[in-house]
Enzyme design. Structure first.
Site, PDB file in Angstrom:
ATOM      1  N   THR A 176       7.040  26.985   4.404  1.00 15.80           N
ATOM      2  CA  THR A 176       5.631  26.525   4.122  1.00 15.80           C
ATOM      3  C   THR A 176       4.641  27.345   4.549  1.00 15.80           C
TER       4      THR A 176
ATOM      5  N   TRP B 205       6.727   0.239   3.786  1.00 16.63           N
ATOM      6  CA  TRP B 205       7.430   0.744   2.853  1.00 16.63           C
ATOM      7  C   TRP B 205       8.983   1.247   3.127  1.00 16.63           C
TER       8      TRP B 205
ATOM      9  N   SER C  96      -1.440  26.680  -6.507  1.00 17.71           N
ATOM     10  CA  SER C  96      -0.984  28.245  -6.843  1.00 17.71           C
ATOM     11  C   SER C  96      -1.570  28.510  -8.039  1.00 17.71           C
TER      12      SER C  96
ATOM     13  N   ARG D 250       1.475   1.880  15.103  1.00 17.10           N
ATOM     14  CA  ARG D 250       1.147   1.592  13.855  1.00 17.10           C
ATOM     15  C   ARG D 250       1.605   0.144  13.264  1.00 17.10           C
TER      16      ARG D 250
ATOM     17  N   SER E  67      13.004   5.123 -14.105  1.00 15.52           N
ATOM     18  CA  SER E  67      11.841   6.158 -14.446  1.00 15.52           C
ATOM     19  C   SER E  67      11.884   7.463 -14.072  1.00 15.52           C
ATOM     20  N   SER E  68      11.944   7.919 -12.682  1.00 15.61           N
ATOM     21  CA  SER E  68      12.023   8.944 -12.147  1.00 15.61           C
ATOM     22  C   SER E  68      12.937   9.828 -12.413  1.00 15.61           C
TER      23      SER E  68
ATOM     24  N   TYR F  42       8.695  15.755   0.003  1.00 15.15           N
ATOM     25  CA  TYR F  42       8.389  17.010  -0.773  1.00 15.15           C
ATOM     26  C   TYR F  42       8.149  16.939  -2.229  1.00 15.15           C
TER      27      TYR F  42
ATOM     28  N   HIS G 144      14.593  13.322  11.466  1.00 13.56           N
ATOM     29  CA  HIS G 144      13.392  13.419  12.313  1.00 13.56           C
ATOM     30  C   HIS G 144      12.425  12.276  12.360  1.00 13.56           C
ATOM     31  N   HIS G 145      12.794  11.240  11.335  1.00 15.42           N
ATOM     32  CA  HIS G 145      12.253   9.970  11.390  1.00 15.42           C
ATOM     33  C   HIS G 145      12.840   8.828  12.270  1.00 15.42           C
TER      34      HIS G 145
ATOM     35  N   LYS H 139       4.004  30.249   2.253  1.00 14.71           N
ATOM     36  CA  LYS H 139       3.152  29.823   1.064  1.00 14.71           C
ATOM     37  C   LYS H 139       1.697  29.641   1.447  1.00 14.71           C
TER      38      LYS H 139
ATOM     39  N   HIS I  49      12.872  11.806   3.101  1.00 12.94           N
ATOM     40  CA  HIS I  49      12.349  13.065   3.649  1.00 12.94           C
ATOM     41  C   HIS I  49      12.176  13.959   2.385  1.00 12.94           C
TER      42      HIS I  49
ATOM     43  N   ASP J 160       6.765  20.173 -27.494  1.00 13.87           N
ATOM     44  CA  ASP J 160       6.938  18.816 -26.435  1.00 13.87           C
ATOM     45  C   ASP J 160       7.694  18.783 -25.457  1.00 13.87           C
TER      46      ASP J 160
ATOM     47  N   HIS K  61       0.713  -1.148   0.062  1.00 19.84           N
ATOM     48  CA  HIS K  61      -0.001   0.052   0.006  1.00 19.84           C
ATOM     49  C   HIS K  61       0.981   1.094   0.033  1.00 19.84           C
TER      50      HIS K  61
ATOM     51  N   GLU L  64      11.702  13.083  -0.517  1.00 23.45           N
ATOM     52  CA  GLU L  64      10.594  12.445  -1.024  1.00 23.45           C
ATOM     53  C   GLU L  64       9.092  12.891  -0.778  1.00 23.45           C
TER      54      GLU L  64
HETATM   55  C1  HEA Z   1       0.169   9.077  -0.991  1.00 26.59           C
HETATM   56  C2  HEA Z   1      -0.017   8.015  -0.506  1.00 26.59           C
HETATM   57  C3  HEA Z   1      -1.125   7.503   0.176  1.00 26.59           C
HETATM   58  C4  HEA Z   1      -2.713   7.505  -0.126  1.00 26.59           C
HETATM   59  C5  HEA Z   1      -3.307   8.132  -1.080  1.00 26.59           C
HETATM   60  C6  HEA Z   1      -3.119   6.601   1.087  1.00 26.59           C
HETATM   61  C7  HEA Z   1      -4.512   6.258   1.093  1.00 26.59           C
HETATM   62  C8  HEA Z   1      -5.009   5.610   2.118  1.00 26.59           C
HETATM   63  N1  HEA Z   1      -4.520   5.115   2.820  1.00 26.59           N
HETATM   64 FE1  HEA Z   1      -2.362   4.917   3.388  1.00 26.59          FE
HETATM   65  N2  HEA Z   1      -0.329   4.924   3.659  1.00 26.59           N
HETATM   66  C9  HEA Z   1       0.627   5.471   2.779  1.00 26.59           C
HETATM   67  C10 HEA Z   1       0.201   6.347   1.961  1.00 26.59           C
HETATM   68  C11 HEA Z   1      -0.882   6.501   1.293  1.00 26.59           C
HETATM   69  N3  HEA Z   1      -2.138   6.183   1.832  1.00 26.59           N
HETATM   70  C12 HEA Z   1       2.029   5.132   3.445  1.00 26.59           C
HETATM   71  C13 HEA Z   1       3.295   5.761   2.905  1.00 26.59           C
HETATM   72  C14 HEA Z   1       1.652   4.355   4.446  1.00 26.59           C
HETATM   73  C15 HEA Z   1       2.502   3.750   5.607  1.00 26.59           C
HETATM   74  C16 HEA Z   1       2.889   2.194   5.012  1.00 26.59           C
HETATM   75  C17 HEA Z   1       3.719   1.486   6.154  1.00 26.59           C
HETATM   76  O1  HEA Z   1       3.567   1.702   7.373  1.00 26.59           O
HETATM   77  O2  HEA Z   1       4.983   1.019   5.571  1.00 26.59           O
HETATM   78  C18 HEA Z   1       0.287   4.028   4.651  1.00 26.59           C
HETATM   79  C19 HEA Z   1      -0.355   3.275   5.801  1.00 26.59           C
HETATM   80  C20 HEA Z   1      -1.713   3.180   6.097  1.00 26.59           C
HETATM   81  C21 HEA Z   1      -2.307   2.755   7.083  1.00 26.59           C
HETATM   82  C22 HEA Z   1      -1.499   2.130   8.483  1.00 26.59           C
HETATM   83  C23 HEA Z   1      -1.220   0.850   8.357  1.00 26.59           C
HETATM   84  C24 HEA Z   1      -0.666   0.307   9.372  1.00 26.59           C
HETATM   85  O3  HEA Z   1       0.284   0.941   9.984  1.00 26.59           O
HETATM   86  O4  HEA Z   1      -0.826  -0.581   9.848  1.00 26.59           O
HETATM   87  C25 HEA Z   1      -3.699   2.849   6.926  1.00 26.59           C
HETATM   88  C26 HEA Z   1      -4.595   2.411   7.754  1.00 26.59           C
HETATM   89  O5  HEA Z   1      -5.947   3.002   8.228  1.00 26.59           O
HETATM   90  C27 HEA Z   1      -3.949   3.419   5.719  1.00 26.59           C
HETATM   91  C28 HEA Z   1      -5.026   3.522   5.217  1.00 26.59           C
HETATM   92  C29 HEA Z   1      -5.400   4.456   3.945  1.00 26.59           C
HETATM   93  C30 HEA Z   1      -6.619   4.805   3.446  1.00 26.59           C
HETATM   94  C31 HEA Z   1      -8.076   4.304   4.129  1.00 26.59           C
HETATM   95  C32 HEA Z   1      -6.676   5.399   2.246  1.00 26.59           C
HETATM   96  C33 HEA Z   1      -7.547   5.880   1.517  1.00 26.59           C
HETATM   97  O6  HEA Z   1      -7.409   7.203   0.891  1.00 26.59           O
HETATM   98  C34 HEA Z   1      -7.598   5.159   0.053  1.00 26.59           C
HETATM   99  C35 HEA Z   1      -8.929   5.379  -0.781  1.00 26.59           C
HETATM  100  C36 HEA Z   1      -8.889   4.826  -2.109  1.00 26.59           C
HETATM  101  C37 HEA Z   1      -9.728   3.654  -2.335  1.00 26.59           C
HETATM  102  C38 HEA Z   1     -10.436   2.871  -1.465  1.00 26.59           C
HETATM  103  C39 HEA Z   1      -9.584   3.136  -3.745  1.00 26.59           C
HETATM  104  C40 HEA Z   1     -10.535   3.412  -4.532  1.00 26.59           C
HETATM  105  C41 HEA Z   1     -11.928   2.496  -4.440  1.00 26.59           C
HETATM  106  C42 HEA Z   1     -11.993   1.107  -5.074  1.00 26.59           C
HETATM  107  C43 HEA Z   1     -10.897   0.238  -5.087  1.00 26.59           C
HETATM  108  C44 HEA Z   1     -13.398   0.568  -5.208  1.00 26.59           C
HETATM  109  C45 HEA Z   1     -13.741  -0.114  -3.935  1.00 26.59           C
HETATM  110  C46 HEA Z   1     -14.187   0.534  -2.766  1.00 26.59           C
HETATM  111  C47 HEA Z   1     -15.132  -0.042  -1.979  1.00 26.59           C
HETATM  112  C48 HEA Z   1     -16.040  -1.293  -2.093  1.00 26.59           C
HETATM  113  C49 HEA Z   1     -15.706   0.833  -0.760  1.00 26.59           C
HETATM  114  N4  HEA Z   1      -2.617   3.623   5.214  1.00 26.59           N
HETATM  115  C1  HEA Z   2       3.400  15.162   1.426  1.00 24.13           C
HETATM  116  C2  HEA Z   2       4.150  14.715   2.371  1.00 24.13           C
HETATM  117  C3  HEA Z   2       4.454  15.240   3.825  1.00 24.13           C
HETATM  118  C4  HEA Z   2       4.699  16.544   4.051  1.00 24.13           C
HETATM  119  C5  HEA Z   2       4.661  17.725   3.160  1.00 24.13           C
HETATM  120  C6  HEA Z   2       5.047  16.606   5.572  1.00 24.13           C
HETATM  121  C7  HEA Z   2       5.570  17.778   6.249  1.00 24.13           C
HETATM  122  C8  HEA Z   2       6.197  17.721   7.274  1.00 24.13           C
HETATM  123  N1  HEA Z   2       6.517  16.741   8.176  1.00 24.13           N
HETATM  124 FE1  HEA Z   2       5.851  14.661   7.686  1.00 24.13          FE
HETATM  125  N2  HEA Z   2       5.798  12.628   7.276  1.00 24.13           N
HETATM  126  C9  HEA Z   2       5.311  12.272   5.961  1.00 24.13           C
HETATM  127  C10 HEA Z   2       5.100  13.125   5.075  1.00 24.13           C
HETATM  128  C11 HEA Z   2       4.970  14.315   4.724  1.00 24.13           C
HETATM  129  N3  HEA Z   2       5.259  15.191   5.963  1.00 24.13           N
HETATM  130  C12 HEA Z   2       5.392  10.809   5.977  1.00 24.13           C
HETATM  131  C13 HEA Z   2       4.882   9.914   4.602  1.00 24.13           C
HETATM  132  C14 HEA Z   2       5.932  10.279   7.020  1.00 24.13           C
HETATM  133  C15 HEA Z   2       5.927   9.002   7.703  1.00 24.13           C
HETATM  134  C16 HEA Z   2       6.907   8.170   7.003  1.00 24.13           C
HETATM  135  C17 HEA Z   2       6.877   6.910   7.663  1.00 24.13           C
HETATM  136  O1  HEA Z   2       7.207   6.593   8.558  1.00 24.13           O
HETATM  137  O2  HEA Z   2       6.175   5.856   6.941  1.00 24.13           O
HETATM  138  C18 HEA Z   2       5.896  11.656   7.793  1.00 24.13           C
HETATM  139  C19 HEA Z   2       6.613  11.634   9.121  1.00 24.13           C
HETATM  140  C20 HEA Z   2       6.956  12.623   9.882  1.00 24.13           C
HETATM  141  C21 HEA Z   2       7.635  12.634  10.777  1.00 24.13           C
HETATM  142  C22 HEA Z   2       8.379  11.479  11.805  1.00 24.13           C
HETATM  143  C23 HEA Z   2       7.474  11.147  12.809  1.00 24.13           C
HETATM  144  C24 HEA Z   2       7.806   9.872  13.365  1.00 24.13           C
HETATM  145  O3  HEA Z   2       7.856   8.687  12.577  1.00 24.13           O
HETATM  146  O4  HEA Z   2       7.966   9.828  14.534  1.00 24.13           O
HETATM  147  C25 HEA Z   2       8.235  14.021  11.374  1.00 24.13           C
HETATM  148  C26 HEA Z   2       8.750  14.319  12.566  1.00 24.13           C
HETATM  149  O5  HEA Z   2       9.365  15.372  12.506  1.00 24.13           O
HETATM  150  C27 HEA Z   2       7.528  14.948  10.297  1.00 24.13           C
HETATM  151  C28 HEA Z   2       7.580  16.194  10.269  1.00 24.13           C
HETATM  152  C29 HEA Z   2       7.007  16.984   9.224  1.00 24.13           C
HETATM  153  C30 HEA Z   2       7.204  18.431   9.355  1.00 24.13           C
HETATM  154  C31 HEA Z   2       7.627  19.296  10.444  1.00 24.13           C
HETATM  155  C32 HEA Z   2       6.557  18.896   8.205  1.00 24.13           C
HETATM  156  C33 HEA Z   2       6.368  20.504   7.727  1.00 24.13           C
HETATM  157  O6  HEA Z   2       6.731  20.523   6.458  1.00 24.13           O
HETATM  158  C34 HEA Z   2       5.163  21.039   7.859  1.00 24.13           C
HETATM  159  C35 HEA Z   2       5.047  22.149   7.407  1.00 24.13           C
HETATM  160  C36 HEA Z   2       3.662  23.011   7.484  1.00 24.13           C
HETATM  161  C37 HEA Z   2       3.020  23.785   8.491  1.00 24.13           C
HETATM  162  C38 HEA Z   2       3.735  23.607   9.615  1.00 24.13           C
HETATM  163  C39 HEA Z   2       1.666  24.277   8.486  1.00 24.13           C
HETATM  164  C40 HEA Z   2       1.608  25.577   7.719  1.00 24.13           C
HETATM  165  C41 HEA Z   2       2.296  26.758   8.322  1.00 24.13           C
HETATM  166  C42 HEA Z   2       2.079  27.843   8.896  1.00 24.13           C
HETATM  167  C43 HEA Z   2       0.556  28.028   8.697  1.00 24.13           C
HETATM  168  C44 HEA Z   2       2.833  28.788   9.440  1.00 24.13           C
HETATM  169  C45 HEA Z   2       2.758  29.074  10.807  1.00 24.13           C
HETATM  170  C46 HEA Z   2       2.921  28.018  11.590  1.00 24.13           C
HETATM  171  C47 HEA Z   2       3.716  27.995  12.947  1.00 24.13           C
HETATM  172  C48 HEA Z   2       4.596  29.189  13.228  1.00 24.13           C
HETATM  173  C49 HEA Z   2       3.354  27.152  13.854  1.00 24.13           C
HETATM  174  N4  HEA Z   2       6.881  14.148   9.479  1.00 24.13           N
HETATM  175 CU   LIG Z   3      10.343  13.661   6.925  1.00 23.66          CU
END
Ligand code: HEA
Ligand code: HEA
Ligand SMILES: [Cu+2]
Ligand code: CUA
Lengths: 377, 282, 536
Positions: free
Chosen positions: C333, C147, C273, C455, C174-175, C262, C307-308, C336, C258, C111, C82, C260
């Protein structure tokens, strides 16, 4: 309005159901009640951040929604054409920066305190295994105590064939007992994969990394039983390796230490003993159930191909030497761990005997603690 | 439409990308099978490799035709320059991962394993580099910097010089200098590779230094191995350029393919200098 | 998602383009950025369905405590696939698809710079997707590591792990090729007169995203290669016995991981925007500061990775450094967010579906950003690391952030792609259903995390039951709502009200000077930008 009686009563019914469900249920939505100062600090820090964040959030989105309601085309609002203002830009760069600095300050203080493991009263090592914890009391009162701590949640509760008990998934056979008000330094390590030793009420979480020792500490302020779980994905039974810390008074702790010492002494001098096949089998079955079933399954059939069957296995029916060797030393790069360090001679002798005679493996062989002692060299 | 006159060039549809994907799919699944000792793994890998070669021949053949056919104008040339630069940047980052691993184990993990904290697990481990870790029981001799590595450094450095000399020849229209320069460069590259093979055999047979020799062996062979692979690729590309030169390709003002390969070669050179310093010398 | 082959509308061109293969061969051999964009988008949607179906399996198992439908091993495989499929298969290709479709039209290029390689970038995805999904069916199943693929667990895995590793290699190629293409296109193929500081914001976000991708994908490739050699060739990168360290992998992985996040977020910022100014009928506020903000986010994103890893046991100085660096990202951020709000301020707003999704993005992404800030606080993260709080955080930024922004993009550009207007009523339904069910699904996960639910577990203690049920309920609702999206898109492709060249009153930019649907070949001659025409 068009809602008829039936729909009304239907909705009322649903509302009632939802409500009663909500009233009964736990709906835990915040940190567990803290048992250490550190846990309290975390809660305070979190509250502080929440306040700041909520205020900023309301501020920003109040502006947005004001604009969404007032500056809409349907109200005849004409668009202004400004698109720059250096002063504003500087302000909303600098002000958040200051707020963040203000947030970082208490966080730094809290962290420095949380990481200071010096001057501990008792040092305990927690070792993560797939999927259980082992504890060694290394220093302080209780030094030398050593045991494994396994989940006791029965399989039929997990599978849903029995009602789930009160501490479902959070109960183990042997608690980590510590005295109240003493600084406990926890060392963590692991033998196979990364685990993480986490007890929320104590606010300690420390990854247990194979081949490395890491540390953390806690000082419980109150007596009680505190439950936690392994917090790093460690394979199949990651959800099933709970941690239970029992905080007791100083006297109770001394008493507990005494009991443990006695038991350990009894277990220590079994190297020279010999047992009968029946004794070995019944003891072996217990050891097997505690340590090996997770992978090789109660019926010995394993879960191929990941986990091989022992029933009919060439190793379990072949020379004893090889069989003992794999249990003692494990097999590198597979889930089969080295049990030499985890189990005593008696237990290993028993479990090997058991495996050689259980299911279809009717070899009739017996392995005695002395054999294991010899094999360890 | 007259492509030369227009500023833009868009190539015709092509089936080579799909062939390339099929090749990679074969290579990947073949490698999976092979590594797990299942069935026809090696043959699948070979097939994949053959398909990949077919694709490279076809694709680059087309690019060469287009280039020689005068379809690439200044704009395309600049695109190629950007493209090659970014590609080399990505290669730099690939090596960075392995250099990062080397620095990490040297600066952090090996000293840590010998620290007081870790006495509990590894009671008599001493932090000296090169190290194969606390559990490694055999004796091995690390690879010194003098001798072959030093010779190799000189070889690669002079190959960079000969290549530049060849480039000057191309710019000045001296085709003879170009050909000799290229030949020398290729020869130096091949010599480098042969010496590296010799060094590896020496390591395995006499120094007991292997890929499995703990983290020292791992970083040593992975870094030098990937570098060697890049030298091989670079030399192959030089060879292609050489054949193109023999076929009369490239003009003093239009020879990006030559330059791209030269950039690549210099990049491989620079990586080696880093390797020489941090892997062999320090 | 343009389906009709409109040849040469309004533009003359000669033999070079006249012998196109037809049928399936057209798609396989195409060098046309619009075709390739379309393929990216459909591929991404298919992967979204697959990854979403896996999410629903996860949520179904978590509906109640105990093991009901799947075994723990399989559950772990589901979370791994997933995560990988959603990130690499759904979200990233979606934005590459938008980039392919729109960037050449936005900057007045015919293109992409490397049109043939562009095709290859796309056609590398299906093999990778096949390797990933097929790994479920090999002996031992797919990788059950999450993942993040942490060793030594990933060393223990079976064949499925090797398949995942090679899939990652191919996805990386690819990327990298896709990014080189996009970056080169933006740098070299802009119409004369379009300086960098006058180019549309979406191009800026992709320029920087491309740079990030080229920088970090090779690092990920290196990391998984080390796992591969540790697994099969006896190296010791991640084994203490040989002098390595399992934590080394985490450092390399998050050095990729990380940035990634962004990579996922920046193009989403780019879309928003465009959408907000278009429907506020007012130019984007603070264009210059937006550009600087993106650049600083990208730069800072390289130095915050650990921070992870707050609880792996790094020295306290390291924890402090990474905390400070991480919270810094809130500043750009925030800039923005404030700029978007200022763009709306005193505008003349209407709320068509793209705008609704953009507002939903803004609102929910900010929540996700704030929870990220909570996580960045090391002392607090000790309690939250590896809990559902993290899961809630990243679904807020990735689903309500990136995915909502992708929806906004589809609705915004669908008229340009298909020549038809989508059904506004259904679009609005899609938005509101998504918004509500999304929050039902993921808001309670904050509570679960605070209360201590780890989790990546298939079974949980009883006190977590209630919120899990709510969450599962929401997740299914959210999944169903996406079927509505599919319906709306299909309906638009097949017919509907004719779209004008510029269907949105407030939209600006070169792409809207082209007819709808956009002809197969556009800008064969560079357009002339008048001085007056500013950036989008
Ligand atoms: C951009 C990335 C992305 C997106 C879009 C989503 C989308 C969703 N994610 Fe996911 N998620 C991750 C990225 C993402 N996730 C990542 C990186 C992890 C961490 C994995 C890890 O721990 O290693 C994670 C982990 C994660 C967990 C935690 C698992 C765990 O730690 O045990 C859960 C649990 O609720 C969850 C739920 C969902 C749900 C409900 C959606 C929903 O938004 C999905 C909605 C879409 C559909 C459902 C499909 C469309 C519809 C159909 C196929 C038709 C059939 C539908 C019906 C019959 C109802 N995700
Ligand atoms: C699109 C993806 C995305 C984005 C944009 C971010 C944005 C941020 N993330 Fe997140 N993050 C993930 C995707 C993302 N993250 C994923 C996938 C994981 C889990 C991976 C895994 O373990 O599987 C994760 C996990 C993760 C962790 C690790 C947690 C843990 O495993 O213990 C942390 C810890 O610092 C963190 C921090 C942040 C911070 C500080 C930002 C900042 O960039 C956010 C900044 C934005 C704001 C703060 C809001 C707007 C700001 C204002 C309105 C200004 C005024 C605000 C103040 C003065 C307070 N993220
Ligand atoms: Cu990070
Ligand atoms: Cu041990 Cu999870």
């Amino acid at each position: 309005m068009g809602i008829n009686k039936k729909t009304q009563s239907c909705l009322a019914g649903i509302a009632l159901m939802v409500w009663s469900r909500m009233a009964l249920a736990a709906w835990e939505f915040n940190f567990q009640s803290p048992a250490t100062k550190a846990a309290q600090t975390v809660i305070d820090l979190h509250n502080l951040m929440m306040i700041i964040i909520v205020v900023i959030f309301i501020g920003v989105f109040a502006v947005m929604f004001y604009s969404v309601f007032k500056h809409r085309k349907s109200r005849g609002h004409q668009a202004a054409q400004f698109h720059d203002n250096t002063m504003v830009e500087i302000a909303w760069t600098v002000v958040p920066l200051l707020i963040l600095v203000a947030m970082a300050w208490p966080a730094t203080k809290a962290l420095l305190n949380m990481r200071d493991t010096s001057q501990a009263d008792i040092t305990i090592k927690a070792t993560g295994y797939q999927w259980k914890w082992g504890y060694d009391y290394l220093k302080g009162e209780g030094e030398g105590i050593k045991f494994m701590s396994l989940t006791t949640t029965p399989a039929d509760q997990i599978r849903g064939t029995a009602a789930k008990g009160g501490n479902y998934l959070l109960e183990v056979d042997r608690h980590v007992v510590v005295p109240v008000g003493k600084k406990i330094r926890m060392l963590t390590t692991a033998t196979d994969v990364i685990h993480s030793w986490w007890v929320p009420a104590l606010a300690v979480k420390q990854d247990a990394i194979p081949g490395y020792v890491r540390d953390t500490w806690f000082k419980a302020e109150k007596e009680g039983i505190f439950r936690g779980q392994c917090a790093e994905l460690c394979g199949k039974d990651h959800a099933f390796m709970p941690i239970v810390v029992e905080v007791v008074s100083a006297e109770k702790y001394s008493q507990w230490v005494g009991e443990q010492k006695k038991q350990m002494a009894a277990a220590a001098d079994e190297g020279g003993k010999t047992y009968s096949l029946n004794e070995l089998m019944s003891r072996g079955e217990k050891v097997y159930a505690a340590n090996c079933v997770a992978c090789h399954q109660a019926n010995g059939k394993g879960l191929p191909p990941a986990f091989p069957a022992l029933d009919g296995s060439k190793l379990a029916k072949g020379p004893k030497k090889d069989h003992i060797a794999i249990v003692l030393n494990g097999k590198p790069n597979t889930a089969m761990a080295a049990y030499g360090g985890q189990l005593g001679d008696g237990d290993i002798a028993a479990v090997v005997t058991y495996e050689r005679n259980a299911w279809g493996n009717k070899t009739g062989d017996m392995v005695q603690p002395a054999d294991i002692q010899a094999a360890r060299k | 439409m007259n492509q030369q006159a227009s500023r833009y060039f868009v190539p015709n549809p092509s089936h080579y990308p799909l062939v390339g994907s099929a090749a990679l799919f074969l290579l990947a699944s073949g490698a999976v099978l092979w590594m797990n000792k299942i069935g026809a793994g090696p043959y699948v890998v070979l097939t994949g490799f053959a398909v990949l070669l077919f694709m490279l021949f076809g694709w680059f053949g087309r690019v060469i035709d287009e280039s020689e056919g005068g379809k690439y104008n200044r704009q395309v040339d600049v695109s190629f320059r950007w493209g090659m630069s970014w590609f080399i940047f990505s290669e730099v980052m690939f090596f960075a991962a392995f250099f990062g691993a080397l620095f990490y184990v040297r600066v952090l993990s090996v000293p840590d394993l010998a620290s007081a904290e870790q006495q509990l697990l590894w009671p008599d481990f001493k932090a000296v580099w090169p190290s194969a870790g606390p559990k490694f029981a055999e004796q091995f001799t690390p690879m010194g910097a003098a001798g072959i590595p030093l010779i190799n450094t000189l070889l690669l450095l002079s190959s960079g010089a000969t290549l530049t000399w060849a480039h000057w020849g191309l710019l000045a229209g001296k085709r003879g200098q170009l050909k000799i320069g290229l030949m020398l460069t290729i020869a130096l590259g091949l010599l480098f590779l042969s010496l590296q093979v010799y060094e590896y055999v020496h390591a395995y047979q006499e120094l007991n230094l292997k890929l499995t020799t703990g983290v020292y062996g791992s970083t040593f062979f992975m870094l030098t191995g990937f570098h060697g692979l890049h030298v091989t690729i670079g030399a192959t590309m030089l060879l292609v350029i050489f054949f193109r030169v023999m076929a009369g390709h490239f003009k003093p003002d239009h020879h990006f393919a030559f330059e791209a390969v030269a950039w690549y070669w210099h990049f491989v050179d620079v990586v080696w200098l880093f390797l020489f310093v941090v892997v062999y010398w320090l | 998602m343009e389906a009709t082959h409109v040849h040469g509308a309004g533009h003359a061109h000669g033999d070079d383009h006249s012998h196109h293969p037809k049928g399936i061969m057209r798609w396989i051999t195409t060098t046309n950025h619009k075709d390739i964009g379309t393929m990216y988008l459909w591929f991404s949607f298919a992967m979204f369905m697959v990854g979403g179906a896996m999410a629903l399996i996860i949520r179904a198992e978590l509906f109640q405590p105990g093991l009901q439908y799947v075994e723990p091993e399989f559950f772990n495989q589901m979370i791994t696939l997933h995560g990988l499929i959603m990130v690499f298969g759904a979200i990233m290709p979606a934005f590459v698809g938008f980039a392919n479709w729109m960037i050449p039209m936005m900057i007045g290029a015919p293109d992409m710079a490397f049109a043939r390689m562009n095709n290859w970038s796309f056609w590398l995805l299906p093999p990778a997707g096949i390797l990933l999904t097929a790994s479920m069916f090999v002996p031992g199943g797919a990788a059950g590591t999450g993942w993040t693929l942490y060793p030594p667990l990933s060393i223990q895995m079976g064949i499925g792990m090797d398949m995942a590793i090679f899939a990652v290699h191919i996805l990386g190629m690819s990327s990298i090729m896709g990014s080189i293409n996009i970056v080169t296109t933006i740098l070299n193929l802009r119409a004369p007169g379009m300086t960098l500081m006058r180019m549309p914001m979406f191009c800026w976000t992709w320029l920087i995203t491309g740079y990030l991708l080229i920088a970090v994908m090779p690092v990920l490739a290196g990391a998984v290669t080390m796992i591969l050699t540790d697994r099969h060739f006896g190296t010791s990168f991640f084994s203490a016995a040989g002098g390595g360290d399992p934590v080394l992998f985490q450092h390399i992985f998050w050095f990729f991981g990380h940035p990634e996040v962004y990579i996922i977020a920046l193009p989403a910022f780019g879309v928003v925007s465009h959408v907000i100014p278009a429907f506020a009928r007012k130019p984007l506020f603070g264009y210059t500061s937006m550009v600087y903000a993106i650049a600083s986010i990208a730069l800072i994103s390289f130095i915050v990775w650990a921070h992870h890893m707050y609880v792996v046991g790094m020295p306290v100085a390291g924890q402090l450094y990474f905390m400070y660096a991480t919270i810094l990202i809130a500043v750009p951020t925030g800039v923005k967010v404030f700029n978007w709000v200022a763009t709306m301020w005193r505008g003349s707003m209407t709320f068509e579906t793209p705008m609704l999704f953009a507002l939903g993005f803004l609102f929910l992404f900010t929540i996700g950003g704030f929870t990220g800030l909570v996580l960045s606080n090391t002392a607090v993260d000790v309690q939250l690391q590896d809990t559902y709080y993290v899961v809630a955080h990243f679904h807020y930024v990735m689903v309500a952030g990136a995915l909502f922004s992708a929806f906004a993009a589809v609705y915004y550009w669908l008229p340009k792609w298909t020549g038809h207007m989508y059904d506004e009523t259904l679009g609005k339904w899609h938005f509101w259903l998504s918004l509500i069910s999304f929050n039902i699904a993921f808001f309670p996960q904050h509570f679960l995390g605070l209360a201590g639910m780890p989790r990546r577990i298939p079974d949980y203690a009883l006190q977590f039951t209630d919120f899990n049920q709510v969450s599962t309920f929401g997740a299914f609702g959210f999944g169903l709502s996406q079927l509505l999206f599919l319906y709306v898109v299909l309906k638009t492709i097949r017919g509907g009200e004719k779209a004008a060249a510029k269907p949105w009153e407030g939209a600006t930019g070169l792409e809207w000077t082209l007819p709808s649907p956009a002809p197969y070949h556009t800008f064969e001659e560079p357009p002339v930008l008048s001085e007056a025409k500013g950036h989008a």
